[in-house]
Write a protein that holds these residues in place. Structure first.
Motif, PDB file in Angstrom:
ATOM      1  N   CYS A 181       3.678   3.657  -7.405  1.00 26.74           N
ATOM      2  CA  CYS A 181       4.033   2.397  -8.056  1.00 26.74           C
ATOM      3  C   CYS A 181       2.777   1.615  -8.418  1.00 26.74           C
ATOM      4  CB  CYS A 181       4.876   1.532  -7.114  1.00 26.74           C
ATOM      5  SG  CYS A 181       6.484   2.216  -6.718  1.00 26.74           S
ATOM      6  N   ASN A 182       2.878   0.812  -9.445  1.00 31.61           N
ATOM      7  CA  ASN A 182       1.828  -0.144  -9.776  1.00 31.61           C
ATOM      8  C   ASN A 182       2.303  -1.486  -9.233  1.00 31.61           C
ATOM      9  OD1 ASN A 182       0.204   1.740 -11.216  1.00 31.61           O
ATOM     10  ND2 ASN A 182       1.693   1.629 -12.850  1.00 31.61           N
ATOM     11  N   VAL A 183       1.649  -1.966  -8.186  1.00 30.33           N
ATOM     12  CA  VAL A 183       2.106  -3.113  -7.412  1.00 30.33           C
ATOM     13  C   VAL A 183       1.192  -4.310  -7.648  1.00 30.33           C
ATOM     14  CG1 VAL A 183       2.589  -3.965  -5.083  1.00 30.33           C
ATOM     15  CG2 VAL A 183       2.981  -1.543  -5.625  1.00 30.33           C
ATOM     16  N   THR A 184       1.792  -5.471  -7.867  1.00 37.49           N
ATOM     17  CA  THR A 184       1.070  -6.733  -7.899  1.00 37.49           C
ATOM     18  C   THR A 184       1.518  -7.513  -6.675  1.00 37.49           C
ATOM     19  OG1 THR A 184       1.035  -6.752 -10.308  1.00 37.49           O
ATOM     20  CG2 THR A 184       0.608  -8.846  -9.194  1.00 37.49           C
ATOM     21  N   SER A 185       0.601  -7.733  -5.759  1.00 37.09           N
ATOM     22  CA  SER A 185       0.910  -8.420  -4.510  1.00 37.09           C
ATOM     23  C   SER A 185       0.398  -9.856  -4.597  1.00 37.09           C
ATOM     24  CB  SER A 185       0.240  -7.684  -3.340  1.00 37.09           C
ATOM     25  OG  SER A 185       0.518  -8.325  -2.128  1.00 37.09           O
ATOM     26  N   ILE A 186       1.299 -10.812  -4.374  1.00 39.50           N
ATOM     27  CA  ILE A 186       0.961 -12.228  -4.541  1.00 39.50           C
ATOM     28  C   ILE A 186       1.121 -12.958  -3.217  1.00 39.50           C
ATOM     29  CG2 ILE A 186       1.614 -14.377  -5.697  1.00 39.50           C
ATOM     30  CD1 ILE A 186       2.706 -12.584  -7.972  1.00 39.50           C
ATOM     31  N   GLN A 238       0.828  -1.204   0.000  1.00 35.72           N
ATOM     32  CA  GLN A 238       0.000   0.000   0.000  1.00 35.72           C
ATOM     33  C   GLN A 238       0.861   1.252   0.000  1.00 35.72           C
ATOM     34  OE1 GLN A 238      -0.277  -2.560   2.137  1.00 35.72           O
ATOM     35  NE2 GLN A 238      -2.395  -3.007   2.620  1.00 35.72           N
ATOM     36  N   ILE A 239       1.949   1.231   0.755  1.00 37.76           N
ATOM     37  CA  ILE A 239       2.837   2.395   0.827  1.00 37.76           C
ATOM     38  C   ILE A 239       3.491   2.651  -0.527  1.00 37.76           C
ATOM     39  CG2 ILE A 239       4.967   3.294   1.853  1.00 37.76           C
ATOM     40  CD1 ILE A 239       4.146   1.771   4.424  1.00 37.76           C
ATOM     41  N   LEU A 240       3.951   1.596  -1.186  1.00 41.17           N
ATOM     42  CA  LEU A 240       4.568   1.756  -2.504  1.00 41.17           C
ATOM     43  C   LEU A 240       3.575   2.339  -3.508  1.00 41.17           C
ATOM     44  CD1 LEU A 240       6.580  -1.588  -2.704  1.00 41.17           C
ATOM     45  CD2 LEU A 240       7.512   0.714  -2.432  1.00 41.17           C
ATOM     46  N   LEU A 292      -8.095  -4.826  -8.389  1.00 38.07           N
ATOM     47  CA  LEU A 292      -7.247  -3.679  -8.680  1.00 38.07           C
ATOM     48  C   LEU A 292      -7.785  -2.487  -7.897  1.00 38.07           C
ATOM     49  CD1 LEU A 292      -4.949  -2.376 -10.349  1.00 38.07           C
ATOM     50  CD2 LEU A 292      -6.684  -1.782 -12.032  1.00 38.07           C
ATOM     51  N   VAL A 293      -6.913  -1.870  -7.114  1.00 37.67           N
ATOM     52  CA  VAL A 293      -7.290  -0.729  -6.293  1.00 37.67           C
ATOM     53  C   VAL A 293      -6.400   0.441  -6.664  1.00 37.67           C
ATOM     54  CG1 VAL A 293      -7.437   0.133  -3.925  1.00 37.67           C
ATOM     55  CG2 VAL A 293      -7.959  -2.255  -4.399  1.00 37.67           C
ATOM     56  N   ARG A 294      -7.004   1.601  -6.921  1.00 34.84           N
ATOM     57  CA  ARG A 294      -6.226   2.819  -7.184  1.00 34.84           C
ATOM     58  C   ARG A 294      -5.930   3.490  -5.853  1.00 34.84           C
ATOM     59  NH1 ARG A 294      -3.704   3.284 -11.569  1.00 34.84           N
ATOM     60  NH2 ARG A 294      -3.578   5.492 -11.180  1.00 34.84           N
ATOM     61  N   LEU A 295      -4.666   3.831  -5.627  1.00 34.66           N
ATOM     62  CA  LEU A 295      -4.247   4.558  -4.430  1.00 34.66           C
ATOM     63  C   LEU A 295      -3.441   5.762  -4.895  1.00 34.66           C
ATOM     64  CD1 LEU A 295      -3.121   1.573  -2.181  1.00 34.66           C
ATOM     65  CD2 LEU A 295      -5.239   2.856  -2.025  1.00 34.66           C
ATOM     66  N   ASN A 296      -4.064   6.924  -4.869  1.00 32.43           N
ATOM     67  CA  ASN A 296      -3.459   8.140  -5.413  1.00 32.43           C
ATOM     68  C   ASN A 296      -3.052   7.877  -6.860  1.00 32.43           C
ATOM     69  OD1 ASN A 296      -3.894   9.539  -3.032  1.00 32.43           O
ATOM     70  ND2 ASN A 296      -1.894   9.019  -2.211  1.00 32.43           N
ATOM     71  N   GLU A 297      -1.778   8.053  -7.190  1.00 32.71           N
ATOM     72  CA  GLU A 297      -1.308   7.853  -8.562  1.00 32.71           C
ATOM     73  C   GLU A 297      -0.874   6.414  -8.836  1.00 32.71           C
ATOM     74  OE1 GLU A 297      -1.501  10.264 -10.955  1.00 32.71           O
ATOM     75  OE2 GLU A 297      -2.535  11.360  -9.361  1.00 32.71           O
ATOM     76  N   GLY A 298      -0.847   5.596  -7.809  1.00 33.69           N
ATOM     77  CA  GLY A 298      -0.422   4.207  -7.968  1.00 33.69           C
ATOM     78  C   GLY A 298      -1.607   3.259  -7.971  1.00 33.69           C
ATOM     79  N   SER A 299      -1.308   1.990  -8.127  1.00 31.07           N
ATOM     80  CA  SER A 299      -2.360   0.973  -8.078  1.00 31.07           C
ATOM     81  C   SER A 299      -1.825  -0.271  -7.383  1.00 31.07           C
ATOM     82  CB  SER A 299      -2.848   0.620  -9.480  1.00 31.07           C
ATOM     83  OG  SER A 299      -1.826  -0.041 -10.204  1.00 31.07           O
ATOM     84  N   LEU A 300      -2.755  -1.065  -6.906  1.00 28.51           N
ATOM     85  CA  LEU A 300      -2.411  -2.276  -6.180  1.00 28.51           C
ATOM     86  C   LEU A 300      -3.342  -3.385  -6.635  1.00 28.51           C
ATOM     87  CD1 LEU A 300      -0.867  -3.725  -3.961  1.00 28.51           C
ATOM     88  CD2 LEU A 300      -2.314  -2.587  -2.296  1.00 28.51           C
TER      89      LEU A 300
END
Length: 119
Positions: A11-16, A3-5, A46-54
């Motif tokens: 950052c566009n993060v893929t968490s596995i 979430q922080i990234l 897919l969740v948008r967090l400010n300019e990034g996504s998770l």
């Protein structure tokens, strides 16, 4: 950390994770701060967090090499998962194919040596 990234570093993060319970808890925590809501895409969230996504995915590290196209990530970060990897050699072979040529593979975990004494 994902979430922080996404939120603070755009950052566009893929968490596995292989754990359904861990994935569910992470999705619930992140949904509370989602900038524009959640979208379910092909069974992933897919969740948008400010300019990034998770993006959260339930996936076994031993099969992720077959799931993803090769060389698509800037960074692959394995965090505190070593003890859970059934076939560590296969997991690392898969992980090393995922970063782009200029990308990085980062491993963060606790390790114990044979000579470590109890405190």
């Amino acid at each position: 950390m994902p979430q922080i990234l996404a939120r603070e570093r755009a950052c566009n993060v893929t968490s596995i994770t292989i754990s359904g319970q861990q994935s569910k808890m992470a999705k619930q925590l992140t949904a509370k701060e989602a900038a524009s809501g959640e979208k379910d895409i092909d069974g992933t969230t897919l969740v948008r967090l400010n300019e990034g996504s998770l993006c959260y995915m339930e996936l076994d590290a031993n099969t992720m090499g077959d799931f993803f196209n090769k060389a698509i990530f800037d960074t692959v970060w394995i965090s505190e998962a070593m003890s859970h990897l059934a076939d560590k050699e296969l997991s690392f072979r898969n992980a090393e194919t995922l970063p782009k040529q200029s990308g990085k593979l980062v491993v963060s975990d606790l390790f114990r040596t044979e000579a470590l004494n109890e405190m």
